[in-house]
Design a protein around this motif. Structure first.
Motif, short mmCIF file in Angstrom:
data_model
loop_
_atom_site.label_atom_id
_atom_site.label_comp_id
_atom_site.label_asym_id
_atom_site.label_seq_id
_atom_site.Cartn_x
_atom_site.Cartn_y
_atom_site.Cartn_z
N THR A 47 27.16 -15.33 5.55
CA THR A 47 26.74 -14.42 4.48
C THR A 47 25.32 -14.75 4.07
N GLU B 152 18.33 -11.13 4.75
CA GLU B 152 18.42 -9.81 5.37
C GLU B 152 17.34 -8.91 4.79
N TRP C 241 16.42 -5.04 4.28
CA TRP C 241 16.97 -3.69 4.30
C TRP C 241 15.83 -2.69 4.18
N GLU D 249 25.28 -0.45 -2.36
CA GLU D 249 25.43 -1.13 -1.08
C GLU D 249 25.75 -2.61 -1.28
N LEU D 250 25.09 -3.24 -2.25
CA LEU D 250 25.36 -4.65 -2.53
C LEU D 250 26.78 -4.84 -3.04
N ALA E 10 29.41 -2.97 -2.43
CA ALA E 10 30.35 -2.78 -1.34
C ALA E 10 30.37 -3.98 -0.39
N ARG E 11 29.22 -4.60 -0.23
CA ARG E 11 29.10 -5.71 0.74
C ARG E 11 29.53 -7.05 0.15
N PHE E 12 29.13 -7.32 -1.09
CA PHE E 12 29.31 -8.66 -1.64
C PHE E 12 30.21 -8.73 -2.87
N SER F 179 27.87 -10.89 -7.85
CA SER F 179 27.34 -11.60 -6.67
C SER F 179 25.84 -11.83 -6.72
#
Length: 209
Positions: A3, A33, A35, A45-46, A48-50, A54
């Motif tokens: 991650t 990463e 983007w 997006e963050l 959904a991902r983390f 977070s």
């Protein structure tokens, strides 16, 4: 797959490719990463991902007129951990008046605005401000109960003027001259001080911002 600890957003696709290349060469591509794209939608997006809570640090250094909207999107998504740092650069030059107005009145942001020399060849003599804040998960939201529309008309007008200066740096051949920048910074500072918003001289010397 590890991650990433840092996610950075880059509007210019060429700069995004260069950044990814340097990270790969440095062996940091698993930790950072890049983007491509703008800041809109990043919070979703963050999330959904983390997942919620977070984000331990949010650093904003793009279009100042969007800072307050981006911060609100992070808060609405529940991304900011309690105690998260929120740092915003160039809040005097070109400027982020709406962010400064709302952050200075927040119940959940412990905000401090610091004077720093501007970064860039020949610009070090110009004053800029950096916002250094700490988010506390309290009722009322990171930007307090005020909606964007609650900003005084003077703040909204000042924000439009700051945004126009930024636009000129992109479309005007030769950009914006030093004298014009100096006048803009002085006028913006005076307008903010008239609204009760000022900046402190940092306790320790800072690198140009």
């Amino acid at each position: 797959m590890r991650t990433p600890r840092v996610v950075t957003v880059e509007l210019d696709p060429v700069n995004a490719v260069v950044a990814k290349t340097f990270l790969l060469m440095a062996g940091l591509s698993a930790d950072v990463e890049v983007w491509p794209g703008g800041s809109a939608g990043v919070a979703d997006e963050l999330l959904a991902r983390f997942g919620p809570g977070s984000v331990a640090m949010l650093f904003m250094d793009h279009r100042g007129s969007l800072f307050h909207e981006d911060l609100r999107s992070f808060e609405d998504a529940g991304l900011l951990a309690d105690g998260a740092a929120v740092v915003a650069d160039n809040v005097l030059k070109p400027g982020a008046p709406q962010f400064l107005w709302l952050a200075s009145r927040s119940r959940s942001l412990e905000a401090r605005f610091l004077q720093v020399p501007e970064f860039g060849l020949g610009h070090q003599a110009l004053e800029d401000w950096m916002a250094v804040c700490r988010f506390r998960a309290r009722a009322g939201g990171a930007l307090g109960p005020e909606a964007t529309e609650a900003c005084p008309a003077a703040v909204v007008r000042l924000a439009r003027r700051c945004d126009e200066m930024r636009r000129l740096t992109l479309v005007r051949r030769g950009g914006v001259g030093m004298a014009e920048w100096a006048a803009h910074s002085a006028e913006t500072k005076a307008a903010l001080q008239a609204l009760g918003i000022g900046a402190d001289v940092p306790d320790l010397p800072l690198m140009p911002g």
